[in-house]
Design an enzyme around this catalytic site. Structure first.
Site, PDB file in Angstrom:
ATOM      1  N   CYS A 335       0.781  -1.244   0.000  1.00 41.50           N
ATOM      2  CA  CYS A 335       0.000   0.000   0.000  1.00 41.50           C
ATOM      3  C   CYS A 335       0.816   1.300   0.000  1.00 41.50           C
ATOM      4  O   CYS A 335       0.486   2.220  -0.744  1.00 41.50           O
ATOM      5  CB  CYS A 335      -1.024   0.003   1.130  1.00 41.50           C
ATOM      6  SG  CYS A 335      -0.834  -1.212   2.389  1.00 41.50           S
ATOM      7  N   ARG A 364       7.142 -11.109   5.112  1.00 36.45           N
ATOM      8  CA  ARG A 364       6.688 -10.943   6.494  1.00 36.45           C
ATOM      9  C   ARG A 364       7.360 -11.997   7.362  1.00 36.45           C
ATOM     10  O   ARG A 364       7.430 -13.172   6.979  1.00 36.45           O
ATOM     11  CB  ARG A 364       5.166 -11.073   6.600  1.00 36.45           C
ATOM     12  CG  ARG A 364       4.421 -10.018   5.804  1.00 36.45           C
ATOM     13  CD  ARG A 364       2.909 -10.171   5.929  1.00 36.45           C
ATOM     14  NE  ARG A 364       2.216  -9.244   5.050  1.00 36.45           N
ATOM     15  CZ  ARG A 364       0.901  -9.184   4.902  1.00 36.45           C
ATOM     16  NH1 ARG A 364       0.134 -10.021   5.588  1.00 36.45           N
ATOM     17  NH2 ARG A 364       0.344  -8.313   4.088  1.00 36.45           N
ATOM     18  N   GLN A 382       1.200 -10.794  -3.258  1.00 34.66           N
ATOM     19  CA  GLN A 382      -0.175 -10.343  -3.015  1.00 34.66           C
ATOM     20  C   GLN A 382      -0.752  -9.785  -4.299  1.00 34.66           C
ATOM     21  O   GLN A 382      -0.117  -8.954  -4.959  1.00 34.66           O
ATOM     22  CB  GLN A 382      -0.190  -9.247  -1.947  1.00 34.66           C
ATOM     23  CG  GLN A 382      -0.391  -9.746  -0.536  1.00 34.66           C
ATOM     24  CD  GLN A 382      -0.755  -8.620   0.414  1.00 34.66           C
ATOM     25  OE1 GLN A 382      -0.217  -7.522   0.321  1.00 34.66           O
ATOM     26  NE2 GLN A 382      -1.642  -8.890   1.327  1.00 34.66           N
ATOM     27  N   ASP A 384      -2.677  -7.445  -5.056  1.00 32.35           N
ATOM     28  CA  ASP A 384      -3.219  -6.244  -4.432  1.00 32.35           C
ATOM     29  C   ASP A 384      -3.926  -5.336  -5.438  1.00 32.35           C
ATOM     30  O   ASP A 384      -3.636  -5.368  -6.630  1.00 32.35           O
ATOM     31  CB  ASP A 384      -2.075  -5.440  -3.818  1.00 32.35           C
ATOM     32  CG  ASP A 384      -2.189  -5.324  -2.313  1.00 32.35           C
ATOM     33  OD1 ASP A 384      -3.319  -5.364  -1.821  1.00 32.35           O
ATOM     34  OD2 ASP A 384      -1.161  -5.208  -1.654  1.00 32.35           O
ATOM     35  N   HIS A 386      -5.478  -1.042  -5.107  1.00 32.40           N
ATOM     36  CA  HIS A 386      -5.893   0.102  -4.298  1.00 32.40           C
ATOM     37  C   HIS A 386      -6.799   0.964  -5.162  1.00 32.40           C
ATOM     38  O   HIS A 386      -6.438   1.331  -6.285  1.00 32.40           O
ATOM     39  CB  HIS A 386      -4.668   0.875  -3.820  1.00 32.40           C
ATOM     40  CG  HIS A 386      -3.776   0.042  -2.947  1.00 32.40           C
ATOM     41  ND1 HIS A 386      -2.620  -0.535  -3.412  1.00 32.40           N
ATOM     42  CD2 HIS A 386      -3.901  -0.353  -1.660  1.00 32.40           C
ATOM     43  CE1 HIS A 386      -2.058  -1.235  -2.444  1.00 32.40           C
ATOM     44  NE2 HIS A 386      -2.812  -1.142  -1.379  1.00 32.40           N
ATOM     45  N   LYS A 465     -12.682  -4.186   7.656  1.00 30.25           N
ATOM     46  CA  LYS A 465     -12.530  -4.988   6.441  1.00 30.25           C
ATOM     47  C   LYS A 465     -13.644  -6.017   6.326  1.00 30.25           C
ATOM     48  O   LYS A 465     -14.291  -6.374   7.311  1.00 30.25           O
ATOM     49  CB  LYS A 465     -11.174  -5.692   6.431  1.00 30.25           C
ATOM     50  CG  LYS A 465     -10.959  -6.652   7.609  1.00 30.25           C
ATOM     51  CD  LYS A 465      -9.600  -7.343   7.521  1.00 30.25           C
ATOM     52  CE  LYS A 465      -9.402  -8.303   8.696  1.00 30.25           C
ATOM     53  NZ  LYS A 465      -8.196  -9.128   8.556  1.00 30.25           N
ATOM     54  N   HIS A 511      -8.346  -1.054   0.011  1.00 28.49           N
ATOM     55  CA  HIS A 511      -7.356  -2.094  -0.252  1.00 28.49           C
ATOM     56  C   HIS A 511      -8.153  -3.362  -0.536  1.00 28.49           C
ATOM     57  O   HIS A 511      -9.109  -3.664   0.183  1.00 28.49           O
ATOM     58  CB  HIS A 511      -6.492  -2.407   0.973  1.00 28.49           C
ATOM     59  CG  HIS A 511      -5.856  -1.239   1.646  1.00 28.49           C
ATOM     60  ND1 HIS A 511      -4.498  -1.031   1.643  1.00 28.49           N
ATOM     61  CD2 HIS A 511      -6.376  -0.224   2.374  1.00 28.49           C
ATOM     62  CE1 HIS A 511      -4.209   0.049   2.354  1.00 28.49           C
ATOM     63  NE2 HIS A 511      -5.333   0.552   2.799  1.00 28.49           N
TER      64      HIS A 511
END
Length: 639
Positions: A335, A364, A382, A384, A386, A465, A511
């Site tokens: 992000c 991570r 990911q 992802d 946005h 979320k 997200h």
């Protein structure tokens, strides 16, 4: 009289001092037979608990999670009682025995090392205790009384637990027959309620999880109300073991994980085919839904992560390095990079919503004990995106994201349910912003008519979320997709757009991920399909099996024709009998095996066997290619 409010809002009046069991019997005898525990103002209690004031009441059955936990907690006590009966000369000391997801365990200190055969004997004794239908009776005693009792019984672990409690603590004990245990409860009314029990395994466990303490024996088991439910669960476990993605990943040569990099998966050529097909599909879907793709760096400096809040809220999960004397971090999320891309241009309200997708590799730090194949790794991609929008566009964009999720998950034959997670304790931002964001998600779910569960306090530190839990072919659920509404990062990164009034305004951001992570999604698909991937995903879509050497030229001509058309085709040219090649092709779960011999060469045909089918059929080559093309184009799960 006291007033008791039922889950449907109905209020019943009853005499103070009535027990939960008496209350449910006054309502329905058939319901009373099913009830395992009672919820009083949200706290799970024994069904025999006395009601002495106004309260909200819910009767808990095996269909309720709390009801299942009460029954399985009783299962752990039955286990401890059976061990005490069978091994009187072994100086057995009991530690703890809680219910857990899908079962229970009890930690035991005894000299004898329990074996699989011993578990069968213990299980038989447990079934005897169930048949005895022993009543579970709760008793509260002083701390000193409890200490005296367990010291006399030689139960050192119980004494240690009691010593950790406050001086004025009231201690609760549960007795069933000759057996009494230290326990806070709740439990079902009698051992007879636990009708179906299975002991599953024994493992080592350090007392209180500390490696400095003694290693105990932890016996795992599960319990159900009905034998057919237990049988179905055990069958599911057998199926899950056959489908284990780590086992199939090795057998199908998809991926591997090595001691040189625990939690860092290596993808082999076959695995890369699946991975790339998933990425190709992701790009095709996102193009249709109006997304643009971006790519952001893997390593960024400390100031960025401090501004995003990750340094304060997520540091323990991050990896770090130093460049030119300054602190940098390997990104755990995509992000912040997306924020920087947005800021490279001044945006107008006409540009919004702006949808930016990224297949970003993130790292991570996971504890070594938590690593598990592709399901829990230390680096993953990911998928992802946005989405930057005006406040008025929030609900419409969430609906579009759910539309996209519907399309993707249905392609893989995966059903889902949604869960709304609200503000956690470790969060940033004002109450007003959190309320606005949470209501935005809630309204989108409700206006769509999508049923959902609320997980209080389980949101991200920057926003609430919606999580999407997928159901696989044997009934297990997996959390994959998520939609997170964020009003914090646009504020922290000073993101703006020019509104119709010519003034600068703050965008709202979503997200969202569909697969969750490509690695984990591959693991889920391996287990969902038991390694037998649909044709469009299969690493090898067809394998040609020439019967003898004289059929090799025809086999390789077919391969070249299909390979040049973009299909993944191989020839098994080994000097083996065709039956052996056929069996091996089935084990490798190849969608189509094409046998070619004299007749096929003469007629320009192939003899086709689909995976999982015994029958074969003869087809013209172009007919088979048309079939292959149709299965791939429609992403059909059928062969």
């Amino acid at each position: 009289m006291i007033k008791l409010t039922m889950p449907d809002g109905a209020v019943r009046e009853a005499e103070a001092g009535i027990s939960g069991l008496e209350l449910v019997k006054s309502i329905s005898n058939s319901l009373a037979k099913k009830v395992l525990a009672i919820s009083i103002d949200g706290e799970t209690k024994d069904i025999t608990t006395v009601l002495d004031k106004d309260a909200s009441i819910k009767f808990l059955t095996f269909e309720d999670e709390e009801g299942r936990w009460a029954l399985r907690h009783t299962g752990s006590h039955i286990l401890a009682q059976a061990i005490k009966r069978l091994y009187k000369s072994e100086n057995v000391q009991l530690a703890i025995g809680p219910a857990i997801d899908n079962g229970f365990y009890y930690d035991i200190d005894m000299e004898k090392r329990l074996t699989e055969e011993d578990l069968k004997d213990i299980e038989k004794e447990m079934n005897k205790i169930v048949k005895e239908n022993l009543k579970l009776e709760r008793k509260e005693v002083s701390r000193q009384e409890a200490l005296d009792m367990f010291k006399a019984a030689g139960e050192g672990y119980k004494v240690e637990l009691i010593n950790d409690l406050p001086e004025d603590a009231t201690i609760s004990l549960y007795t069933q027959g000759e057996f009494t245990d230290l326990c806070a409860g709740p439990h079902v009314i009698s051992t007879g309620k636990v009708k179906a029990i299975k002991l599953q395994s024994v493992a080592g466990a350090y007392w209180r999880g500390d490696v400095k303490n003694k290693m105990l024996q932890r016996v795992y088991g599960t319990a159900f109300e009905k034998k057919d439910e237990l049988d179905a669960y055990l069958h599911m476990l057998e199926e899950a073991a056959k489908r284990d993605h780590r086992k199939l990943g090795k057998e199908l040569d998809l991926f591997s994980i090595h001691e040189e990099g625990p939690g860092f998966p290596f993808f082999h050529p076959n695995g890369m085919v699946i991975r790339n097909e998933l990425i190709n599909y992701w790009r095709e879907v996102h193009r249709r839904y109006g997304y643009q793709e971006i790519k952001t760096p893997m390593i960024l400096n400390r100031q960025l992560w401090e501004r995003s809040g990750h340094w304060a809220h997520y540091k323990e999960n991050m990896y770090f390095t130093e460049i030119d004397g300054e602190d940098y971090a390997v990104k755990p999320m995509n992000c912040p990079g997306g924020m920087i891309v947005y800021k490279t241009q001044q945006h107008s309200y006409r540009d919004l919503p702006l949808r930016a997708g990224e297949l970003g590799l993130v790292h991570r730090h996971e504890l070594s004990g938590a690593l598990h194949g592709l399901f829990r790794v230390r680096n993953f991609t990911q998928d992802d995106a946005h989405i930057f929008m005006t406040p008025e566009q929030i609900e419409g964009e969430i609906q579009k994201v759910i539309d996209l999720f519907d399309e993707v998950y249905s392609t893989f034959g995966l059903e889902y349910h949604a869960e709304l997670s609200t503000r956690p304790e470790d969060s940033m931002g004002s109450d007003e912003m959190w309320e606005l964001a949470t209501n935005g998600l809630r309204n989108a779910l409700e206006h769509r008519g999508l049923e959902y569960i609320v997980n209080e306090g389980d949101g991200a530190f920057y926003g609430p979320k919606i999580d999407f839990h997928l159901k696989d072919s044997i009934g297990r659920t997996w959390q994959c997709g998520t939609i997170q509404l964020d009003m914090q990062l646009p504020e922290k990164f000073d993101l703006t757009y020019v509104g119709e009034d010519g003034q600068k305004h703050r965008p709202v951001m979503i997200h969202r991920v569909v697969y969750g992570s490509i690695e984990r999604f591959i693991g889920i698909l391996i287990e969902n399909y038991a390694g037998a991937f649909p044709t469009w995903l299969a690493p090898v879509q067809a394998k040609i099996l020439p019967i003898t050497d004289k059929h090799m030229d025809y086999a390789f001509e077919l391969k070249k024709k299909m390979f040049d058309m973009g299909y993944r085709v191989e020839v098994d040219d080994r000097n083996e009998k065709v039956g052996y090649k056929m069996r091996e092709g089935q084990v490798k779960k190849i969608p189509y095996l094409l046998v070619v011999g004299d007749q096929e060469v003469a007629d320009g045909t192939v003899n086709v066997r689909c995976h999982g089918q015994k029958e074969t059929r003869t087809m013209k080559v172009d007919e088979f290619i048309a079939l292959l093309q149709e299965k791939i184009a429609t992403k059909s799960a059928e062969y």
